[in-house]
Design a protein around this motif. Structure first.
Motif, PDB file in Angstrom:
ATOM      1  N   ILE A 227      -6.619   1.437  10.471  1.00 46.64           N
ATOM      2  CA  ILE A 227      -6.129   2.783  10.128  1.00 46.64           C
ATOM      3  C   ILE A 227      -5.905   2.896   8.625  1.00 46.64           C
ATOM      4  N   LEU A 228      -5.309   1.851   8.037  1.00 51.92           N
ATOM      5  CA  LEU A 228      -5.068   1.862   6.593  1.00 51.92           C
ATOM      6  C   LEU A 228      -6.372   1.893   5.801  1.00 51.92           C
ATOM      7  N   LEU A 229      -7.339   1.073   6.186  1.00 57.01           N
ATOM      8  CA  LEU A 229      -8.605   1.027   5.460  1.00 57.01           C
ATOM      9  C   LEU A 229      -9.376   2.341   5.608  1.00 57.01           C
ATOM     10  N   THR A 230      -9.356   2.919   6.797  1.00 52.19           N
ATOM     11  CA  THR A 230     -10.023   4.208   6.996  1.00 52.19           C
ATOM     12  C   THR A 230      -9.379   5.286   6.144  1.00 52.19           C
ATOM     13  N   ALA A 231      -8.044   5.310   6.138  1.00 52.71           N
ATOM     14  CA  ALA A 231      -7.338   6.283   5.311  1.00 52.71           C
ATOM     15  C   ALA A 231      -7.626   6.058   3.825  1.00 52.71           C
ATOM     16  N   SER A 232      -7.738   4.805   3.416  1.00 48.55           N
ATOM     17  CA  SER A 232      -8.020   4.504   2.014  1.00 48.55           C
ATOM     18  C   SER A 232      -9.409   4.986   1.607  1.00 48.55           C
ATOM     19  N   LEU A 233     -10.397   4.788   2.477  1.00 49.63           N
ATOM     20  CA  LEU A 233     -11.743   5.264   2.169  1.00 49.63           C
ATOM     21  C   LEU A 233     -11.781   6.786   2.126  1.00 49.63           C
ATOM     22  N   SER A 234     -11.055   7.434   3.027  1.00 54.39           N
ATOM     23  CA  SER A 234     -10.991   8.894   2.976  1.00 54.39           C
ATOM     24  C   SER A 234     -10.240   9.368   1.735  1.00 54.39           C
ATOM     25  N   PHE A 235      -9.261   8.596   1.309  1.00 56.50           N
ATOM     26  CA  PHE A 235      -8.477   8.962   0.122  1.00 56.50           C
ATOM     27  C   PHE A 235      -9.358   9.016  -1.123  1.00 56.50           C
ATOM     28  N   VAL A 236     -10.326   8.106  -1.213  1.00 57.51           N
ATOM     29  CA  VAL A 236     -11.209   8.083  -2.390  1.00 57.51           C
ATOM     30  C   VAL A 236     -12.478   8.904  -2.168  1.00 57.51           C
ATOM     31  N   GLY A 237     -12.548   9.618  -1.049  1.00 58.95           N
ATOM     32  CA  GLY A 237     -13.670  10.521  -0.820  1.00 58.95           C
ATOM     33  C   GLY A 237     -14.868   9.916  -0.126  1.00 58.95           C
ATOM     34  N   ALA A 252      -4.776  12.563   0.159  1.00 56.58           N
ATOM     35  CA  ALA A 252      -5.504  12.747  -1.099  1.00 56.58           C
ATOM     36  C   ALA A 252      -5.421  14.183  -1.593  1.00 56.58           C
ATOM     37  N   ALA A 253      -5.428  15.141  -0.664  1.00 55.83           N
ATOM     38  CA  ALA A 253      -5.360  16.551  -1.066  1.00 55.83           C
ATOM     39  C   ALA A 253      -4.029  16.900  -1.710  1.00 55.83           C
ATOM     40  N   GLY A 254      -2.975  16.165  -1.390  1.00 60.55           N
ATOM     41  CA  GLY A 254      -1.669  16.490  -1.953  1.00 60.55           C
ATOM     42  C   GLY A 254      -1.185  15.533  -3.012  1.00 60.55           C
ATOM     43  N   ARG A 255      -2.049  14.624  -3.479  1.00 57.49           N
ATOM     44  CA  ARG A 255      -1.575  13.583  -4.399  1.00 57.49           C
ATOM     45  C   ARG A 255      -1.213  14.124  -5.777  1.00 57.49           C
ATOM     46  N   HIS A 256      -1.787  15.256  -6.179  1.00 65.46           N
ATOM     47  CA  HIS A 256      -1.491  15.819  -7.497  1.00 65.46           C
ATOM     48  C   HIS A 256      -0.474  16.949  -7.448  1.00 65.46           C
ATOM     49  N   LYS A 257       0.047  17.262  -6.282  1.00 63.96           N
ATOM     50  CA  LYS A 257       0.980  18.384  -6.134  1.00 63.96           C
ATOM     51  C   LYS A 257       2.363  17.835  -5.838  1.00 63.96           C
ATOM     52  N   PHE A 259       5.434  19.132  -6.449  1.00 67.35           N
ATOM     53  CA  PHE A 259       6.418  20.063  -5.887  1.00 67.35           C
ATOM     54  C   PHE A 259       6.046  20.489  -4.462  1.00 67.35           C
ATOM     55  N   GLU A 260       4.788  20.400  -4.091  1.00 69.16           N
ATOM     56  CA  GLU A 260       4.381  20.672  -2.712  1.00 69.16           C
ATOM     57  C   GLU A 260       4.342  19.328  -1.974  1.00 69.16           C
ATOM     58  N   TRP A 261       5.509  18.726  -1.856  1.00 69.32           N
ATOM     59  CA  TRP A 261       5.629  17.371  -1.334  1.00 69.32           C
ATOM     60  C   TRP A 261       5.141  17.235   0.102  1.00 69.32           C
ATOM     61  N   TRP A 262       5.211  18.314   0.872  1.00 68.65           N
ATOM     62  CA  TRP A 262       4.863  18.238   2.287  1.00 68.65           C
ATOM     63  C   TRP A 262       3.370  17.983   2.521  1.00 68.65           C
ATOM     64  N   LEU A 263       2.544  18.250   1.502  1.00 70.08           N
ATOM     65  CA  LEU A 263       1.100  18.062   1.676  1.00 70.08           C
ATOM     66  C   LEU A 263       0.751  16.603   1.967  1.00 70.08           C
ATOM     67  N   ALA A 264       1.390  15.695   1.250  1.00 67.53           N
ATOM     68  CA  ALA A 264       1.106  14.271   1.429  1.00 67.53           C
ATOM     69  C   ALA A 264       2.148  13.554   2.268  1.00 67.53           C
ATOM     70  N   ALA A 265       3.370  14.097   2.342  1.00 68.75           N
ATOM     71  CA  ALA A 265       4.454  13.387   3.011  1.00 68.75           C
ATOM     72  C   ALA A 265       4.214  13.238   4.510  1.00 68.75           C
ATOM     73  N   PHE A 266       3.844  14.316   5.177  1.00 73.58           N
ATOM     74  CA  PHE A 266       3.726  14.263   6.635  1.00 73.58           C
ATOM     75  C   PHE A 266       2.515  13.452   7.110  1.00 73.58           C
ATOM     76  N   PRO A 267       1.327  13.620   6.542  1.00 79.20           N
ATOM     77  CA  PRO A 267       0.246  12.704   6.948  1.00 79.20           C
ATOM     78  C   PRO A 267       0.529  11.259   6.537  1.00 79.20           C
TER      79      PRO A 267
END
Length: 297
Positions: A227-237, A252-257, A259-267
């Motif tokens: 699961i971690l490796l799959t998520a890591s590959l998806s994180f880098v596109g 990955a979609a929320g890594r630069h946001k 103040f919009e902490w919920w984008l990356a926090a919940f996944p």
């Protein structure tokens, strides 16, 4: 008379098996790691199966007017930059991450067990070749090698799963090889060989069944790693292709946001809980299947 006397023994055999099952079930319930891990894994399996019924919105439906909404009554996990409901995407993400991890473990385990068992039992040149290939794969960091293989094959979950399987199989091969080498000298294997069992039958009928419990523990632990490796590959596109709701791609979609902490926090919490669940389950299974490894106190 012989045939008739066999039938009264059947209920006793069933009773004995039920007693063994009850005893093993009590051992599972008394093992805290196995209980907690099993509960977490069961939770995510239920979420994956029930996602179409539990998700309030489509995971890919875009509502730009609702973009980047924080958690509220309508969207309990908030929305992303395209107005998609994050709660729905997290639920559907379980339908992506868990099957991919299962496929990775199945492929790497099957390949590693087959090659490692044959190499350990036959020895000689074949053993040397298989182990040197395994050493060459293990010489590279798992994530870096998986990224390189996926980049060569092309982005996508299928290619990512194949790449991760090619990275993980040497661990199974080395583990099963050591077990086969130890078991092939045991008395029950020598007895089977003396009674006319072929090398193939001795390996697959007598040796492997005694080594598979350890492989079950390894597989349960590797589910979290997959699961971690799959998520890591998806994180880098290189993993899931948009708009597939995959946990790593959502982080990955929320890594630069910031103040919009919920984008990356919940996944991210979904990844964390699933990995912890499989690790606890594997740890508990190790204690249950190998009493020598059980904790004291």
């Amino acid at each position: 008379m012989t045939g008739a006397s066999a039938y009264p023994a059947a209920p006793a055999m069933i009773t004995d098996r039920m007693a063994v099952l009850r005893r093993n079930w009590r051992r599972v319930l008394h093992n805290r790691a196995a209980t907690i891990g099993g509960a977490i894994v069961l939770f995510w399996l239920c979420m994956a199966l029930m996602a179409p019924f539990l998700a309030p919105y489509s995971p890919t439906a875009q509502r730009v007017a609702n973009r980047l909404k924080p958690p509220n009554a309508q969207h309990v996990f908030g929305t992303d930059e395209l107005g998609r409901d994050i709660f729905s995407r997290v639920l559907y993400g379980a339908r992506v991450s868990l099957p991919v991890a299962l496929a990775v473990v199945a492929m790497s385990g099957a390949l590693g067990v087959l090659l490692g068992a044959i190499a350990g039992y036959t020895g000689g040149l074949l053993d040397e070749i298989v182990m040197r290939i395994a050493d060459a794969v293990l010489a590279f960091p798992s994530l870096i090698l998986a990224i390189a293989i996926t980049a060569a094959l092309g982005p996508g979950l299928q290619n990512a799963a194949l790449a991760i399987a090619l990275v993980l199989w040497p661990e199974y091969a080395r583990l099963i090889r050591s077990q086969v080498i130890a078991l092939r000298e045991m008395e029950f294997v020598s007895a089977a060989t003396a009674l006319g069992a072929t090398r193939r039958r001795a390996l697959f009928k007598h040796i492997l069944p005694n080594a598979l419990p350890l492989m079950l523990v390894k597989a349960s632990l590797d589910m979290g790693n997959a699961i971690l490796l799959t998520a890591s590959l998806s994180f880098v596109g290189l993993g899931a292709v948009p708009p597939t709701p995959e946990w790593g791609a959502m982080v990955a979609a929320g890594r630069h946001k910031f103040f919009e902490w919920w984008l990356a926090a919940f996944p991210g919490l979904a990844i964390f809980s699933a990995v912890v669940g499989f690790n606890f389950l594997g740890d508990g299974l190790r204690d249950l299947l190998d009493p020598r490894m059980s904790r004291r106190g």
